[in-house]
Each structure stands twice: as structure tokens, then as C-alpha cells.
Design an enzyme around this catalytic site. Structure first.
Site, PDB file in Angstrom:
ATOM      1  N   ASP A  18       0.874  -1.159  -0.114  1.00 20.07           N
ATOM      2  CA  ASP A  18       0.150  -0.248  -0.035  1.00 20.07           C
ATOM      3  C   ASP A  18       0.944   1.298  -0.090  1.00 20.07           C
ATOM      4  O   ASP A  18       1.834   1.353   0.978  1.00 20.07           O
ATOM      5  CB  ASP A  18      -0.861  -0.042   1.193  1.00 20.07           C
ATOM      6  CG  ASP A  18      -1.991   1.226   1.314  1.00 20.07           C
ATOM      7  OD1 ASP A  18      -2.136   1.723   0.437  1.00 20.07           O
ATOM      8  OD2 ASP A  18      -2.438   1.073   2.241  1.00 20.07           O
ATOM      9  N   ASP A 113      -3.240   2.460  -5.937  1.00 19.73           N
ATOM     10  CA  ASP A 113      -2.003   2.491  -4.958  1.00 19.73           C
ATOM     11  C   ASP A 113      -2.027   1.109  -4.024  1.00 19.73           C
ATOM     12  O   ASP A 113      -1.111   1.187  -3.122  1.00 19.73           O
ATOM     13  CB  ASP A 113      -1.948   3.612  -4.126  1.00 19.73           C
ATOM     14  CG  ASP A 113      -2.731   3.706  -2.923  1.00 19.73           C
ATOM     15  OD1 ASP A 113      -3.992   3.359  -3.384  1.00 19.73           O
ATOM     16  OD2 ASP A 113      -2.499   3.919  -1.782  1.00 19.73           O
ATOM     17  N   GLU A 114      -2.821   0.380  -4.082  1.00 18.52           N
ATOM     18  CA  GLU A 114      -2.791  -0.757  -3.308  1.00 18.52           C
ATOM     19  C   GLU A 114      -3.181  -2.269  -3.886  1.00 18.52           C
ATOM     20  O   GLU A 114      -3.882  -2.298  -4.782  1.00 18.52           O
ATOM     21  CB  GLU A 114      -4.056  -0.540  -2.313  1.00 18.52           C
ATOM     22  CG  GLU A 114      -4.169  -1.076  -1.108  1.00 18.52           C
ATOM     23  CD  GLU A 114      -5.656  -0.795  -0.413  1.00 18.52           C
ATOM     24  OE1 GLU A 114      -6.034  -1.527   0.182  1.00 18.52           O
ATOM     25  OE2 GLU A 114      -6.099   0.565  -0.478  1.00 18.52           O
TER      26      GLU A 114
HETATM   27 MG   LIG Z   1      -2.523   3.754   0.025  1.00 21.68          MG
END
Ligand SMILES: [Mg+2]
Length: 361
Positions: A18, A113-114
Site C-alpha cells: 500500500d 495504490d494498493e
Molecule cells: Mg495507500
């Protein structure tokens, strides 16, 4: 025992990676003069915008993602709110994806983003998933100058909790033999799937930490959590067999809110405009720019727990269409309303084509 049986019985190795305050971190990277200022990315305060993310300096003042920009400005008057540059964020996301794909093809993105990675088959670092996670964090930093946090464990629930453990720039591993004791003292809402409302219900029944959830008989949990009770209890024990699925597609994105007291339909119009901004920001985060909304919908749950939905083709999250759908849905019952959800169906074909294109490039 045959080799195959051995493989099946071995715990999996799952990473959750993350990025740390992703959009804000990219802005600070690209404009170093912002690095020591409280910044956020999102809609402007004067246009009823909401924040997509904020850097850690802003978070110290209580600013957080999904907060209305005007409220954030009130909390943190120096806050610099930058407009999102989704194309840039998507490019960085693609760079990260390329790094992941060097180590495993089992990559499931949850947002730009993960992602979850199943690295069970990797023999790098003598099979140490922790060292591999460290390598991936370094690769990301070298390529993008951005920091990520990594969680390492044998299932999704634990990997996700672990990535949040030492954030930012964190790396944390939960081993199979320590999982149950690791979870035992943590609050129940640490488990994905237990939101604010479920947490309140559990707390009222004196269930606060995962250990409480494990010790309660299912017959007591079922009235509180419904069909989710069994899964929640298993997860609290550290059991979660969900696979890392690279083909995961975002078909619909929605948000919902359960009210502390039941409301009349006319009281929901304002709620809708408030939730609409949150939905838009979630849509951006989940599928980025270039997404095509096919239709939007309203979901209502009435005080007698009956529920209904209304849907209409629409290419944007349009307030007047949502209000019209609300009218239609409200007319179906004379009861008050305990839950309102709004959501959008995404043009899947488009999303898929784009993803395929990204992988080829
Ligand atoms: Mg994040």
C-alpha cells in the site's frame, strides 16, 4: 505425503502493498517546495469538493481522506489543496504494477495504490516473503522515489492489517503460529467487512476485540452480523481463504450509510448530495480517469429491513437523477428508511481493455 499434498497444506505467502498517502506523495515528489507543508489532493473548498488524500503533516491536524475540503480548511487553515492529476497517478500505478509482475503474476489491485500479491511460488530469498516484500519496497522507491508499506502473512485479512501496522514506510510480518494471538487483542473493526455500524452492534453486545468475537457462540453472533457472522468469526481466528484474483474487475462502486434514527424520504435529499461527492472520489480512486459510468442507482433499506433499488442509465453521478431515483424508491414503502446507498455501474469492457493495454505496454 506426496509433494502435491505438501504444497496444498503449506500456508500461502500473501503480501499487501500500500503506497503511503499516494496522491499527496506524488505531488510532494514533483514539487519539492511542498514537502514541508500540509497538503491534500481533492476538490476545492469553495466548490463542495472532498479530499482524496492528505499528507502526514495535514493528518496531524485531523485532516483525512473523504473529508469535505471546506471542513479540512477549517481544521487546517494552511492546507494547500491541489487538484488531482489522475493521469500522472495512473502512470505511477502502472510502474508499480510492472514491478509486482516481475515477482508474481498473481497481483490483485484494490485501487491505484494498493494491491495483494500471492508470492507463494517464489523461491527468491530462500522463500522468505518478508525479504521479498523488502525488495519490492526498494524497487518501488528506486523507480518512483515513493514509499510503500508492506504487510506479509498467509492470507488477505492479515496481510492487509500488517501493511497498516508500521505505516508509513512500514514492513510487518504476521506468521501463521502467531496470528491468533496477534489478532486477539485488536478491535473488531480491524477486520475488513466490519464497519462502523457492525462495530457498534458488537460493542453493545460487549464484543470489542477479536478474541471476544472468537469466544462468542455463533448463535449469538448471527442476530448481530447476519450471514456474515461465520466469516467474521473465522477471520478473527486468522482464517481467510480468499484467493488473490488478478481478474478482479470493478463492476460497481457504491457507498452506503445506516442512520442512527430512521429517516423520511424528504430528509434524504441532502444526504444524497453529501454522499455523491464521496462516491465520486471513491470512483476516481478505484478506477481512475477514463472510466465510463453506465448507470447509477439508489438502494434503500426500510425500517422493516425490506430493501429496494432503483437504477437508471446515466454517464455521470447526477444529483437530479439520483433525486428522481430516490422518489421512485421511496414510493415503494410507507416505512421510514434506515439505510441509503448510492452507486454507479462501470463500463466494464472499457476498464478491461485499458487494463489489457497497460499490461502489453
Ligand atoms: Mg495507500
Amino acid at each position: 505425503m506426496t509433494d502435491k499434498a505438501l504444497l496444498v497444506s503449506e500456508p500461502r505467502k500473501i503480501l499487501h502493498i500500500d503506497m503511503d498517502c499516494f496522491y499527496a506523495a506524488i505531488e510532494m515528489r514533483d514539487q519539492p517546495e511542498l514537502a514541508n507543508q500540509p497538503i491534500a489532493v481533492g476538490g476545492q473548498a469553495n466548490s463542495r469538493g472532498v479530499l482524496a488524500t492528505a499528507n502526514y503533516l495535514a493528518r496531524e491536524s485531523g485532516v483525512h481522506s473523504a473529508m469535505p475540503s471546506a471542513k479540512a480548511k477549517a481544521l487546517c487553515p494552511n492546507l494547500i489543496i491541489l487538484p488531482p492529476r489522475m493521469d500522472v497517478y495512473r502512470d505511477v500505478s502502472n510502474q508499480i504494477r510492472d514491478i509486482f509482475l516481475q515477482y508474481t503474476h498473481l497481483v490483485e489491485f484494490l485501487s491505484l495504490d494498493e494491491a495483494f500479491l500471492d508470492v507463494s511460488a517464489s523461491s527468491l530469498f530462500s522463500g522468505s516473503a518478508t525479504l521479498l516484500a523488502y525488495r519490492i519496497k526498494n524497487d518501488i522507491y528506486r523507480k518512483t522515489k515513493l514509499k510503500a508499506s508492506a504487510g506479509v502473512s498467509y492470507n488477505k485479512t492479515l496481510a492487509k492489517i500488517a501493511s497498516d501496522w508500521n505505516k508509513p514506510d512500514g514492513l510487518f510480518t504476521v506468521r501463521p503460529d502467531e496470528a491468533e494471538s496477534f489478532l486477539a487483542e485488536l478491535p473488531v473493526n480491524i477486520l475488513s467487512g466490519i464497519g462502523k455500524v457492525a462495530k457498534e452492534k458488537l460493542n453493545k453486545a460487549d464484543i470489542f476485540i477479536c478474541k471476544d468475537l472468537v469466544e462468542r457462540p455463533l448463535t449469538e453472533l448471527k442476530p448481530l452480523l447476519g450471514k456474515w457472522a461465520e466469516k467474521a468469526q473465522l477471520r478473527a481466528k486468522g482464517i481467510d481463504n480468499r484467493q488473490v484474483s488478478p481478474k478482479r474487475e470493478t463492476k460497481s462502486v457504491s457507498i452506503e450509510e445506516t442512520f442512527s434514527t430512521d429517516l423520511k424520504g424528504s430528509e434524504l435529499v441532502e444526504k444524497i448530495s453529501e454522499m455523491r461527492f464521496r462516491l465520486e472520489s471513491r470512483l476516481k480512486k478505484k478506477v481512475g480517469v477514463g472510466l465510463k459510468v453506465k448507470s447509477i442507482f439508489i438502494k434503500l433499506k426500510f425500517s422493516d429491513f425490506s430493501q429496494t433499488t432503483a437504477q437508471r442509465p446515466c454517464q455521470t453521478i447526477d444529483q437530479s437523477v439520483l433525486e428522481a431515483l430516490l422518489l421512485v424508491a421511496c414510493a415503494r414503502s410507507s416505512k421510514k428508511i434506515r439505510l441509503l446507498g448510492i452507486g454507479a455501474y462501470i463500463d466494464n469492457e472499457n476498464v478491461n481493455k485499458r487494463q489489457q493495454l497497460e499490461i502489453k505496454l
